[in-house]
Write a protein that holds these residues in place. Structure first.
Motif: not given
Length: 438
Positions: A5-13
């Motif tokens: 749930l809380f891992k950080q991912v790219d926010n482009s979407p």
């Protein structure tokens, strides 16, 4: 679960979705003015069929509702540009929810879906890149987001599509009865009207509708089928837009696709100048328990609400009890008529109600639905009570489902001034569904 749930991912979407979403909801608001929807639904009616319990929400007198929708459209543009994002998205959410609750003459499940999406957009960091807010406040600028943002949207969309598919598993859909009726109403369409009357088209709509809704999310999640199902989705939603003319929602549905494709693909396609965030570090916030609790409550409700009609006596196609907020989209056609008569108890004189003096032509369709019958009865009671006239109210209401012969919805000898409305259970004054119904 925390790592997922809380891992950080790219926010482009999310950034791309915010831009598309803001534009679409601006067009929804301004389009409602341009097409006359605001005039027909909220300005012309003298009486409004609001959601029961929300009588305090009433349309603003002219030109108030035009200004209201014009303001909503402006908030949509601010959302798209990321200008005062939190204020703008909360304002649009409140204004749209009020419109949804103050009238149901033009009810559509998509309107309810928009409320859910607006709430989603209220709580996600959709303005941290490629926005006025991020440019003005560099501390806000970010190229990452928690992974729950993606999972939340995918889960919500999956629920909508799945319930929409399951609702079609009933005889009148599976044997093509309702799809055929649906297409008959489009026979006048230029170029495609005659084609839509062909039997093979009805068969395709019947089974493609079931399979698409059931499989689209799993196939978008699977890498090997993602591109193929995306282009099938483009055809499906453009077909719906052209044939059913349901506003922005086919395009909103296509916009969901940005959450299914690889984030780097979305970044390279739409935001080439944006750095890509590839480090998926695990960083649970202090609010993690609160977020997980919210998720649990939200999705339990989303799973339960569409099932509630199974626990209410009677067939939902007939009673309409449990129909709304259940993703039962384009599943039935109802025809019929309604007439009301009022007996003046002080004189014994009986007279028929001139419905056109109270309701628009479109509103009169609500009188073949039980909750509409109850609400109109309450309105008549208040009207005569203001004139201090004691009355009884009777109605002859016949309803036909999916082309069947109309049957009585309520007993013509029942005094409607005595009925009550049970919001969460069956209303026994509704007559049982005809045996001819599926």
């Amino acid at each position: 679960m925390n790592k997922t749930l809380f891992k950080q991912v790219d926010n482009s979407p999310l950034i791309v979705f915010r831009i598309i979403f803001g534009l679409l909801i601006a067009l929804e608001a301004w389009g409602a003015i341009a097409t006359g929807w605001v005039r027909r639904t909220l300005v012309e009616p003298k009486f409004t069929f609001n959601f029961i319990g929300f009588d305090f929400l009433q349309p603003i007198p002219e030109p108030g509702m035009y200004i209201y929708f014009g303001l909503m459209g402006s908030f949509g543009i601010l959302i798209m540009l990321g200008v005062k994002y939190r204020l703008s998205i909360i304002a649009y959410t409140v204004l749209w929810t009020c419109v949804y609750l103050m009238q149901k003459t033009s009810y559509n499940n998509h309107y309810y879906l928009l409320i859910l999406l607006l709430i989603f957009m209220c709580i996600v960091p959709a303005h941290t890149y490629f926005s006025y807010d991020a440019r003005k406040n560099p501390n806000l600028r970010s190229i990452k987001m928690p992974n729950w943002v993606v999972l939340f949207l995918i889960a919500q969309v999956w629920i909508v599509y799945t319930y929409s598919s399951l609702a079609k598993f009933y005889p009148d859909w599976l044997d093509g009865t309702f799809p055929e009726l649906l297409m008959k109403g489009r026979a006048h369409y230029w170029l495609i009207g005659d084609l839509l009357q062909d039997q093979w088209v009805h068969v395709c709509i019947t089974y493609f509708g079931v399979l698409f809704d059931l499989l689209v999310v799993p196939l978008l999640l699977w890498k090997r089928t993602r591109i193929t199902i995306f282009w099938i989705s483009v055809f499906f939603h453009l077909f719906n837009s052209i044939v059913f003319q349901i506003g922005i929602f086919p395009y909103m549905s296509l916009a969901f696709s940005v959450f299914f494709f690889p984030k780097q693909y979305i970044q390279q396609t739409f935001l080439k100048s944006k750095p890509f965030y590839s480090d998926e570090a695990y960083a649970p916030p202090k609010s993690a328990p609160l977020i997980k609790t919210f998720f649990a409550v939200w999705f339990i409700l989303q799973l339960i609400l569409p099932l509630r009609h199974h626990f209410i006596k009677g067939e939902v196609l007939w009673t309409e009890e449990g129909h709304r907020a259940s993703w039962r989209m384009m599943l039935r056609s109802k025809t019929g008529y309604a007439s009301f008569k009022v007996k003046d108890l002080s004189t014994g004189v009986t007279s028929y109600v001139k419905l056109e003096e109270y309701l628009t032509q479109k509103q009169r369709r609500q009188l073949i639905k039980p909750d509409g019958v109850w609400q109109f009865t309450q309105h008549l009671k208040q009207d005569y009570a203001a004139r201090e006239i004691p009355i009884e109210i009777y109605a002859r209401i016949k309803v036909g489902v999916n082309g069947r012969q109309p049957e009585f919805l309520i007993d013509p000898k029942l005094d409607l001034t005595k009925i009550t409305w049970n919001y969460f259970s069956h209303n026994d004054w509704i007559l049982p569904q005809p045996k001819s119904m599926p």
